[in-house]
Design an enzyme around this catalytic site. Structure first.
Site, short mmCIF file in Angstrom:
data_model
loop_
_atom_site.label_atom_id
_atom_site.label_comp_id
_atom_site.label_asym_id
_atom_site.label_seq_id
_atom_site.Cartn_x
_atom_site.Cartn_y
_atom_site.Cartn_z
N ASN A 9 0.90 -1.18 -0.15
CA ASN A 9 0.12 0.18 0.04
C ASN A 9 0.81 1.39 0.00
OD1 ASN A 9 -1.73 2.02 0.55
ND2 ASN A 9 -2.18 1.53 2.74
N TRP A 10 0.95 2.01 -1.21
CA TRP A 10 1.78 2.83 -1.25
C TRP A 10 1.32 4.23 -0.67
CZ3 TRP A 10 4.15 2.37 -7.01
CH2 TRP A 10 4.72 1.04 -7.00
N LYS A 11 0.18 4.42 -0.08
CA LYS A 11 -0.50 5.68 0.34
C LYS A 11 -0.33 6.77 -0.52
CE LYS A 11 0.15 3.26 4.58
NZ LYS A 11 0.22 3.49 6.11
N HIS A 95 -9.53 0.93 5.05
CA HIS A 95 -8.08 0.91 5.71
C HIS A 95 -8.36 1.92 7.10
CE1 HIS A 95 -4.07 2.36 6.72
NE2 HIS A 95 -3.64 1.09 5.78
N GLU A 97 -6.60 4.18 8.16
CA GLU A 97 -6.47 5.84 8.08
C GLU A 97 -7.95 6.37 7.56
OE1 GLU A 97 -2.99 5.41 5.84
OE2 GLU A 97 -1.94 4.75 7.43
N GLU A 167 -5.22 -5.55 10.44
CA GLU A 167 -4.15 -4.76 10.69
C GLU A 167 -4.48 -3.78 11.96
OE1 GLU A 167 -2.26 -3.23 6.90
OE2 GLU A 167 -4.05 -1.89 6.93
N GLY A 173 2.52 1.72 10.63
CA GLY A 173 3.28 2.76 10.72
C GLY A 173 4.07 3.43 12.01
N SER A 213 3.72 -2.37 10.31
CA SER A 213 4.94 -2.64 10.37
C SER A 213 5.64 -3.81 10.10
CB SER A 213 5.46 -2.24 12.06
OG SER A 213 4.96 -0.80 12.15
N GLY A 234 3.14 -1.26 4.44
CA GLY A 234 2.75 0.14 4.00
C GLY A 234 4.35 0.43 3.61
N GLY A 235 5.13 1.28 4.92
CA GLY A 235 6.33 1.75 4.51
C GLY A 235 7.34 0.96 3.90
C1 PEP Z 1 -0.62 -0.13 6.14
O1 PEP Z 1 -0.66 1.00 5.71
O2 PEP Z 1 -1.55 -0.96 5.68
C2 PEP Z 1 0.36 -0.63 6.80
C3 PEP Z 1 0.54 -1.61 7.31
O3 PEP Z 1 1.29 0.29 7.23
P1 PEP Z 1 2.94 0.10 7.76
O4 PEP Z 1 3.42 -1.04 7.15
O5 PEP Z 1 3.78 1.17 7.38
O6 PEP Z 1 2.72 -0.30 9.08
#
Ligand code: PEP
Length: 254
Positions: A9-11, A95, A97, A167, A173, A213, A234-235
């Site tokens: 997920n590049w957000k 998600h 967010e 999640e 994050g 993470s 994500g990251g």
């Molecule tokens: C996400 O945004 O779905 C996520 C899991 O982010 P991260 O891996 O950065 O925690």
């Protein structure tokens, strides 16, 4: 057998040029990988150009959101049909967010899931508890509500392509990963719930991804858990080397 899925997920990151560069690196680094599915979710503006890069590779394209109407007076929104037209096969829905920052409700999320399936795309339904909810022992109630309301009125047949991403909000994050035991406990609970709501087959076939993470140094242990079928990243999905290592997680020989 549930084929593992690693989704990135590049957000709100990567310009069109950066996104096409990253996609090119992934196509080269992953080659014709076939024993696991790989999905990437760039920003809306980069979707079509990234699609052109990955079109002949096994990598699938996902959007990060959608609006549950086909077309019409919905300024600024995109429907599953329009996302499919841009090359998407999947859509991330609900998600944390979007739940937290845009106030998305389980009812609205359910409408998006339904519409995405109707358009022939695969929804990746995200669920997860906050730290406050976990500390107050509400985790199972929260997950249960998100699943029951997010999947309301779906049939067992419609569940065939749906993907769930667990999640925990406190792990997204933050650099804090759920331990593999904590993640497995939640995944096993979700699978039991699917059995109750649908049947054994749905519970057995639905891929449940872990997100929060995920990094090259924790993916192998997470993927060794019985009910963890992949990861939503994500990251670490913004860096080709890290994401490729995560996709190439090492299978435990049992
Ligand atoms: C996400 O945004 O779905 C996520 C899991 O982010 P991260 O891996 O950065 O925690």
């Amino acid at each position: 057998m549930r084929k593992p899925i690693i989704a990135g997920n590049w957000k709100l990151n990567k310009t069109i040029t950066e996104a096409t560069n990253l996609a090119t690196q992934l196509v080269e680094g992953l080659g014709s990988i076939s024993d696991r599915e790989v999905i990437i979710a760039p920003t809306y503006t980069a979707l079509r150009r990234v699609f052109d890069v990955i079109e002949d590779s096994p990598i699938q394209l996902s959007a990060q959101n959608c609006y549950p109407q086909t077309s019409g007076a919905f300024t600024g929104e995109l429907s599953p049909e329009f996302l499919q037209d841009a090359g998407c096969q999947c859509i991330i829905i609900g998600h944390s967010e979007r739940r937290q920052l845009m106030g998305e409700t389980d009812l609205f999320i359910n409408q998006k899931v339904y519409k995405t399936l109707q358009a022939g795309l695969k929804p990746i339904l995200c669920i997860g508890e906050t730290l406050h909810e976990r500390e107050n022992k509400q985790m199972f109630d929260v997950l249960s509500k998100q699943i029951k309301e997010g999947l309301a009125d779906l049939t067992a047949e419609q569940m065939a392509t749906l993907i769930i991403a667990y999640e925990p909000v406190w792990a997204i994050g933050t650099g804090k990963t759920a331990s593999s035991d904590q993640a497995e406990e939640a995944h096993a609970f979700i699978r039991r719930l699917l059995k109750e709501m649908f049947n054994n087959e749905v519970a057995g076939q639905t891929r449940i991804l872990y997100g929060g993470s995920v990094k090259p140094d924790n993916i192998d242990e997470l993927m060794a858990q019985k009910d963890i079928d992949g990861a939503l990243v994500g990251g670490a999905s913004l860096n080709a080397e890290d994401f490729i290592r995560i996709v190439k997680f090492k299978k435990q020989i049992s």
